[in-house]
Design an enzyme around this catalytic site. Sequence first.
Site, PDB file in Angstrom:
ATOM      1  CG  HIS A 189      -0.430   0.119   2.505  1.00  0.00           C
ATOM      2  ND1 HIS A 189       0.291  -1.002   3.181  1.00  0.00           N
ATOM      3  CD2 HIS A 189      -0.161   1.222   3.276  1.00  0.00           C
ATOM      4  CE1 HIS A 189       1.011  -0.602   4.300  1.00  0.00           C
ATOM      5  NE2 HIS A 189       0.857   0.783   4.332  1.00  0.00           N
TER       6      HIS A 189
HETATM    7  N1  UDP Z   1      -3.183  -6.165   8.488  1.00  0.00           N
HETATM    8  C1  UDP Z   1      -4.449  -6.823   8.740  1.00  0.00           C
HETATM    9  N2  UDP Z   1      -5.074  -7.216   7.662  1.00  0.00           N
HETATM   10  C2  UDP Z   1      -4.497  -7.100   6.276  1.00  0.00           C
HETATM   11  C3  UDP Z   1      -3.341  -6.669   5.995  1.00  0.00           C
HETATM   12  C4  UDP Z   1      -2.515  -6.472   7.148  1.00  0.00           C
HETATM   13  O1  UDP Z   1      -4.705  -6.623   9.771  1.00  0.00           O
HETATM   14  O2  UDP Z   1      -5.516  -7.455   5.445  1.00  0.00           O
HETATM   15  C5  UDP Z   1      -2.288  -5.933   9.624  1.00  0.00           C
HETATM   16  C6  UDP Z   1      -1.017  -6.425   9.873  1.00  0.00           C
HETATM   17  O3  UDP Z   1      -0.895  -7.845   9.952  1.00  0.00           O
HETATM   18  C7  UDP Z   1       0.103  -5.429  10.554  1.00  0.00           C
HETATM   19  C8  UDP Z   1      -0.797  -4.211  10.276  1.00  0.00           C
HETATM   20  O4  UDP Z   1      -1.956  -4.439   9.524  1.00  0.00           O
HETATM   21  O5  UDP Z   1      -0.299  -5.681  11.860  1.00  0.00           O
HETATM   22  C9  UDP Z   1       0.060  -3.350   9.290  1.00  0.00           C
HETATM   23  O6  UDP Z   1      -0.651  -2.279   8.690  1.00  0.00           O
HETATM   24  P1  UDP Z   1      -0.303  -1.584   7.489  1.00  0.00           P
HETATM   25  O7  UDP Z   1       0.463  -2.275   6.795  1.00  0.00           O
HETATM   26  O8  UDP Z   1      -1.476  -0.886   6.876  1.00  0.00           O
HETATM   27  O9  UDP Z   1       0.639  -0.282   7.994  1.00  0.00           O
HETATM   28  P2  UDP Z   1       2.233  -0.153   8.389  1.00  0.00           P
HETATM   29  O10 UDP Z   1       2.651  -1.182   9.354  1.00  0.00           O
HETATM   30  O11 UDP Z   1       3.050  -0.460   6.957  1.00  0.00           O
HETATM   31  O12 UDP Z   1       2.447   1.294   8.950  1.00  0.00           O
END
Ligand code: UDP
Length: 396
Positions: A201
């Site tokens: 994303h």
């Molecule tokens: N995650 C989730 N469902 C999904 C994809 C990811 O619950 O379909 C969780 C993943 O396990 C992690 C979190 O979302 O804990 C990460 O979020 P994201 O990638 O949006 O943000 P980032 O960590 O990159 O800031």
Amino acid sequence: MAVVLGTRPEIVKLARVVRGLGDRGRIVYTGQHYDDNLSGSHFRGMGLPEPSVRLTGIGGVPRGRQIGAMISAISDGFEADPPRAVVVQGDTNSTSAGAQAAQYCGIPVIHVEAGLRSRDRAMPEEINRQVVGVLADLHCAPTTVAAGHLLAEGVPAERIQVTGNTIVEVVADSLPSPEASRALLRRYGVAEDGFVLVTLHRPENTDDPQRLRLILAELAGLGLPVLFPVHPRTLHCAERYGLARQLAALGAVDPVGHAEFLGLARYARLLISDSGGVQEECTVLKKPLIVLRNSSERPEAIEAGFATLLRPGPEIGRVARALIADPALPERLAARPSPYGDGSASERIVELTLALAGGPARVRVPHTSPAPSGVRANRRAAADAAAPVASPVPSP
Ligand code: UDP
């Protein structure tokens, strides 16, 4: 105390801290993630209480306007009913806005997951991290690497605590049983150790049509089925660039709940993601991960051998197939400890927050006249100056 959050990773990673604070904490929900698949469903899934403040109209607007609107609305709430401390997490626009609002209202700021640095100024998250690094009163660094970044930037050692990362205990709390995880695999039509779980994303991957096209083409040639819970941003970009069919052919599904994601990840053969949180989760689940990014602020997962940083390009298929084909990899990873702590980070952070909030309350300085050029006076500076002679206000 107030906990400011507004996106999926903040909801996930602060769940235990919110529960630990109990009645002593209130949630300020910024609404940065407004899609129910990214926010509401996670609130429910993590068993969090209703926010006491819920901002609207924040999601989907340009970054400067978004952060400005959040600071303004959150400050109004803090001025009307000041918490004794404010907790923010990570590196989102909500993190930056929550920390700024608190600091400008003279309220101590606790930054959870402090000190991560990619030094990649093209990533909005890196700017958010550095902004909060300047504002926070207490920096809860997940690792000594992160603490080292803060020390190098001149943060006094007594303001830094190495707590571990809360994701370790959140994964332990949320991971479904093997039977429930296998039921999930059946529901999504994938076989144990026989599929690749993908999330993407970040703008560096989604907003460039050539890059997104290349990534989708590489994912189609892995030799294993892909399961791809698609972030709304990625779906939007794929539709805009005429790539919706390629995406749908790659096992695209709506984003799943956190427990579901973990249940699927534990039986995936390989993870491919540009997520920050998944880089930590792979070390707890003992899964190999390809990090599709130009840079990472999480070197620990790479150094511990769980993650491979790969600039998105024509190498994706080759590197992924090599990891899939390595028969000894699962056993090697199973034996390695997570570099992100012992599962007690949330408890430590709750204790540190209560200790910081239990100190002398900040003195509220009433506005007598507007500050020059419409800029509000910094209450903390005024309060600090007045502290020796003023008596504390009662705890809200
Ligand atoms: N995650 C989730 N469902 C999904 C994809 C990811 O619950 O379909 C969780 C993943 O396990 C992690 C979190 O979302 O804990 C990460 O979020 P994201 O990638 O949006 O943000 P980032 O960590 O990159 O800031």
